[in-house]
Design a protein around this motif. Sequence first.
Motif, short mmCIF file in Angstrom:
data_model
loop_
_atom_site.label_atom_id
_atom_site.label_comp_id
_atom_site.label_asym_id
_atom_site.label_seq_id
_atom_site.Cartn_x
_atom_site.Cartn_y
_atom_site.Cartn_z
N ALA A 1 -0.97 0.78 -7.38
CA ALA A 1 -2.08 0.15 -6.66
C ALA A 1 -2.02 -1.37 -6.83
O ALA A 1 -2.22 -2.13 -5.87
CB ALA A 1 -3.41 0.68 -7.18
N ASP B 1 -4.01 5.64 1.62
CA ASP B 1 -4.39 4.89 0.42
C ASP B 1 -3.85 5.62 -0.80
O ASP B 1 -3.48 6.80 -0.74
CB ASP B 1 -5.91 4.75 0.33
CG ASP B 1 -6.63 6.09 0.38
OD1 ASP B 1 -6.51 6.86 -0.59
OD2 ASP B 1 -7.30 6.37 1.39
N ILE B 2 -3.81 4.92 -1.91
CA ILE B 2 -3.16 5.47 -3.09
C ILE B 2 -3.97 6.60 -3.72
O ILE B 2 -3.42 7.49 -4.38
CB ILE B 2 -2.86 4.36 -4.12
CG1 ILE B 2 -1.76 4.83 -5.09
CG2 ILE B 2 -4.14 3.91 -4.84
CD1 ILE B 2 -1.11 3.72 -5.87
#
Length: 347
Positions: free
Chosen positions: A276, A118-119
């Motif tokens: 994102a 995930d970012i």
Amino acid sequence: MFDKARACVAAAVTAMAFATGASAQDYPKTELSVQGGWATAGIYQEIEVPFWTERLPSLTGGNVTASITSLNEKGLKGPEVFRLMRMGVIDFGTSALGYVAGDDPQNEGPDLAGIALDIETARKVSDAYKPALAKLYMEKYGIKLLMLYPTEAQVFWCNGPIESLSDLRGKKVRTGNRTVADFVEGAGGVTVTMPFGEVVTSLQLGVIDCAVTGTFSGNSAGWHEVTTHLYPLTVGWSPFMYAVNAKAWEKLAPSVQALLTEEMGKLEDEVWSAGAARTAEGLSCATGGECIFGKKGAMTLVPLAEADVELRSKLVNDVVLARFAQRCGDACMAEWNETVGALISAD
């Protein structure tokens, strides 16, 4: 996609500048020369160009201005930017870390395949490894690192059914860098190297079965029109850097150096937020969901199988990290373990 957010940020920082007493006379007349990224990328048009040509002049009463060109305009492919900055041909410039991984594998450090799913994790990894790259760039290229930023999540676009990571076995997969190739080979896939522009035709002709790129980049390039299944296991974020030739930096007035340091720190935050947004937009557009700025497709979004969690971890440890260590060497790997390794172990 980012116009409204950019306008709000610009207004906020301008207000902050006046609130803290900054004024035009604090900055001598300065013209900056900037080599930007790809003109076809949203980041260049929506974020890079306004930052250099609108935001800096606005904050300095027009005393600090900049000219910026894209890689496309200059006929550059990306890897040359580091060399041209070292030579002093380029003052400020940006390029993908993956472009120079062959020159020094340490550039792979903040984006090893399969580590940051995930970012939020990707940002932590980037921040942890930034000092190591800053030291490398200054010593090897004579350039000062200003920021690291992502494009969007790099995922699998396949022209045929795929239900899990193990289904990559035997498939021909276009990969964009060495560490993603390690991951795919570990999963039993056959890696293929080819330019981005050849992927659509290769997928149509069956030369390759799958290809890895960003969610938004793939959608923008029409990959959803020649693939059927999108497998969203993130294998990287394709980070870029912004840096400046050290000698050019030293010639700038201290007030301009301070301004650029502060504003590029803010810009870094903005581009991570944009990453994102681009990730979510690209995924949604390609698979028939809400789509505002991209191209609506009808791909099947493959749910991540529970068995993939264990297999991903095994591939990262047994293949990706092992091969990175071989390329990078003992000292490099020790530094990675002390920074990124310690971070992901804590998580």
